[in-house]
Scaffold this active site. Sequence first.
Site, mmCIF file in Angstrom:
data_model
loop_
_atom_site.group_PDB
_atom_site.id
_atom_site.type_symbol
_atom_site.label_atom_id
_atom_site.label_comp_id
_atom_site.label_asym_id
_atom_site.label_seq_id
_atom_site.Cartn_x
_atom_site.Cartn_y
_atom_site.Cartn_z
ATOM 1 N N ASP A 6 -27.398 -11.165 70.816
ATOM 2 C CA ASP A 6 -26.479 -11.767 71.589
ATOM 3 C C ASP A 6 -25.890 -11.149 72.023
ATOM 4 O OD1 ASP A 6 -24.768 -13.550 72.985
ATOM 5 O OD2 ASP A 6 -22.727 -13.205 71.649
ATOM 6 N N GLU A 57 -17.861 -19.696 70.609
ATOM 7 C CA GLU A 57 -17.768 -18.546 71.320
ATOM 8 C C GLU A 57 -17.649 -17.324 72.941
ATOM 9 O OE1 GLU A 57 -19.640 -14.113 72.706
ATOM 10 O OE2 GLU A 57 -19.546 -16.268 73.385
ATOM 11 N N GLU A 58 -17.924 -18.740 73.186
ATOM 12 C CA GLU A 58 -17.779 -18.000 74.923
ATOM 13 C C GLU A 58 -16.146 -18.386 75.156
ATOM 14 O OE1 GLU A 58 -19.853 -16.769 76.728
ATOM 15 O OE2 GLU A 58 -21.226 -17.602 76.339
ATOM 16 N N ASP A 104 -22.880 -23.264 72.301
ATOM 17 C CA ASP A 104 -22.395 -23.234 73.740
ATOM 18 C C ASP A 104 -22.542 -22.578 73.772
ATOM 19 O OD1 ASP A 104 -21.068 -20.498 71.553
ATOM 20 O OD2 ASP A 104 -19.239 -21.104 73.226
ATOM 21 N N HIS A 106 -24.627 -17.941 68.560
ATOM 22 C CA HIS A 106 -23.982 -19.245 69.192
ATOM 23 C C HIS A 106 -24.635 -20.350 70.443
ATOM 24 C CE1 HIS A 106 -23.240 -17.853 73.146
ATOM 25 N NE2 HIS A 106 -23.563 -16.816 72.838
ATOM 26 N N HIS A 129 -24.048 -15.469 82.001
ATOM 27 C CA HIS A 129 -23.081 -17.118 82.868
ATOM 28 C C HIS A 129 -22.918 -16.810 83.489
ATOM 29 C CE1 HIS A 129 -19.439 -15.012 79.320
ATOM 30 N NE2 HIS A 129 -20.947 -15.347 78.788
ATOM 31 N N ASP A 146 -28.853 -16.834 76.323
ATOM 32 C CA ASP A 146 -26.723 -16.740 76.072
ATOM 33 C C ASP A 146 -26.404 -18.650 75.397
ATOM 34 O OD1 ASP A 146 -25.061 -16.213 75.080
ATOM 35 O OD2 ASP A 146 -24.163 -15.579 77.128
HETATM 36 C C1 LIG Z 1 -13.754 -14.902 76.225
HETATM 37 N N1 LIG Z 1 -13.700 -13.822 76.087
HETATM 38 C C2 LIG Z 1 -12.693 -12.871 75.859
HETATM 39 N N2 LIG Z 1 -12.707 -11.263 75.852
HETATM 40 C C3 LIG Z 1 -14.387 -11.038 75.403
HETATM 41 C C4 LIG Z 1 -14.698 -12.229 75.406
HETATM 42 C C5 LIG Z 1 -15.965 -11.892 74.837
HETATM 43 C C6 LIG Z 1 -16.967 -11.726 76.438
HETATM 44 N N3 LIG Z 1 -18.208 -11.960 75.564
HETATM 45 C C7 LIG Z 1 -19.078 -12.336 76.546
HETATM 46 O O1 LIG Z 1 -19.676 -12.300 77.667
HETATM 47 C C8 LIG Z 1 -20.796 -11.510 74.835
HETATM 48 C C9 LIG Z 1 -21.968 -10.809 76.369
HETATM 49 N N4 LIG Z 1 -23.246 -11.073 75.051
HETATM 50 C C10 LIG Z 1 -16.431 -10.715 77.089
HETATM 51 O O2 LIG Z 1 -17.943 -9.645 76.822
HETATM 52 O O3 LIG Z 1 -16.398 -11.249 78.290
HETATM 53 ZN ZN LIG Z 2 -23.457 -15.130 73.639
HETATM 54 ZN ZN LIG Z 3 -21.234 -15.441 77.238
#
Ligand SMILES: Cn1cncc1C[C@H](NC(=O)CCN)C(=O)O
Ligand SMILES: [Zn+2]
Ligand SMILES: [Zn+2]
Length: 493
Positions: free
Chosen positions: A201, A172-173, A107, A105, A451, A138
């Site tokens: 990812d 994705e985010e 974004d 991704h 993040h 990321d």
């Molecule tokens: C948006 N969302 C809400 N529930 C789970 C997510 C995805 C988020 N994904 C990541 O951070 C990817 C890490 N490589 C998370 O796990 O919080």
């Molecule tokens: Zn990611």
């Molecule tokens: Zn992320």
Amino acid sequence: MSSSSTSALEIEIFQYTDAHQSDFIENLKEWVAVESNSVQPDLRKEVVRMMALAADRLAALGATVNLVNLGSHQLPDGQDLPLPPVILGELGKDPQNPTICFYGHVDVQPAKKEDGWNTDPYTLTEIDGNLYGRGATDNKGPVLAWINAMETFRALKLAMPVNFRFVIEGMEEVGSLGLENLLEEENQCFFSDVDYFVISDNLWLSNKKPALTYGSRGNACFFVEVECGSKDLHSGTFGGIIHEPLMDLITLLDSLVDPTGCIQIPGIYDSVAALREEERKLYKSIEFDLEEHKNNSGVKKFIFGTNEEILLHLWRYPSLSIHGIEGAFHEPGIKTVTPAKVIGKFSIRQVPHMDLLVVKQQVVEHLKAVFSKRNSPNKLKVSKPLGSKPWLADVNDLSYKAARRAIKTVFGEDPDFIRDGSTVPVARMFQTITQKSVMMLPIGAADDGEHSQNEKISRHNYIKGTKLFAAFFLEISKLHRHLHETSHTETNN
Ligand SMILES: Cn1cncc1C[C@H](NC(=O)CCN)C(=O)O
Ligand SMILES: [Zn+2]
Ligand SMILES: [Zn+2]
């Protein structure tokens, strides 16, 4: 079996990669400069611009690129906002070659210099071998590393050892909106000849030791809303004579987890898969530096004190986190208000064999029971706006074998086999929908700060990641062809 020593071809590829480091970093700089924040609606146009840049880069490699329109989605305020397109790309159709579908991704999470960044988040800046910038790890860095690896084959006029497919998204985010539908629609078309899915990812478990990921937790996100009426109230005029929604909500949120981290929702652990002894042993053999992990986090103390307990609680058990309260006064200073409506946000990470519907029911029943004890006349609403299931791979898949060899070649050591406590919903989606092999092959280090402020990928990881992907193409090609020839011979006999 072939030895793990580096072949002449690999040496040629690695030399090219080393010689073109600054070009590869320049590519990343160009991508990081785009504020493709998918969280903030007014930046959606930047996400769309980013998708076009990514599409152009794939097209420049000779790939056929399709920007698939996903329509629009509704914002919380009711406004309709177009979704960015998803890139479906393909390059190569040689029936001898395995077909690898790479997901990534482009974004990013929001970032502002004022959040506490030492450098401008959208100007990729190298300090002491680290490349700082939002999206560096990321997920723009890994997506580009994959593209760099392909570019290397092209520049050296080498035959592509695999057929490439791409799924690159820009939402994705915020939960990969619209992606699952697209995967279902394309299962018999675009995905029909895919042999292996690869996602890069997530991060290593350590700052230095490479890893291969075979599982990730799912997540169930909840909103719990308490409302007393239509307008906020003056606490001097109404305080003491009404049931305050925020007090109800704080009691509700406080009832979720005890101080030892144990989730207090009845039945929540019932369907968690039992821990097998082999699994426990596996966890013991992982090189995990608790102190390093603590340093990366910036906190003084974890709830658990042993590696095994920490890893079990990150990978193997559900966890509940509280994220915030919408409508609660949070700005600095004093405001003597009583908010009329507040929404608590929390999520429960999912592990095998938890069931999202059962979990939702358990959460609702628990919150209702706690609420009813308060005899509050306020209105309680519980909803689950987002839910994704956990993912677990078969580490005997050929792609894991190939990746392990490629890691050994590039990093000189075997990877740790790890799971991930966070959620990559698309891993489970690919697996469930296509029934094909899915692997997560991270190239970022544990201290990359996804993040967070000062997100980075090191030059070392970015360049070695590029080499890793190139070596992986060669290894999976060899293994896949070998398997194909063997099964072919067997059929003929
Ligand atoms: C948006 N969302 C809400 N529930 C789970 C997510 C995805 C988020 N994904 C990541 O951070 C990817 C890490 N490589 C998370 O796990 O919080
Ligand atoms: Zn990611
Ligand atoms: Zn992320």
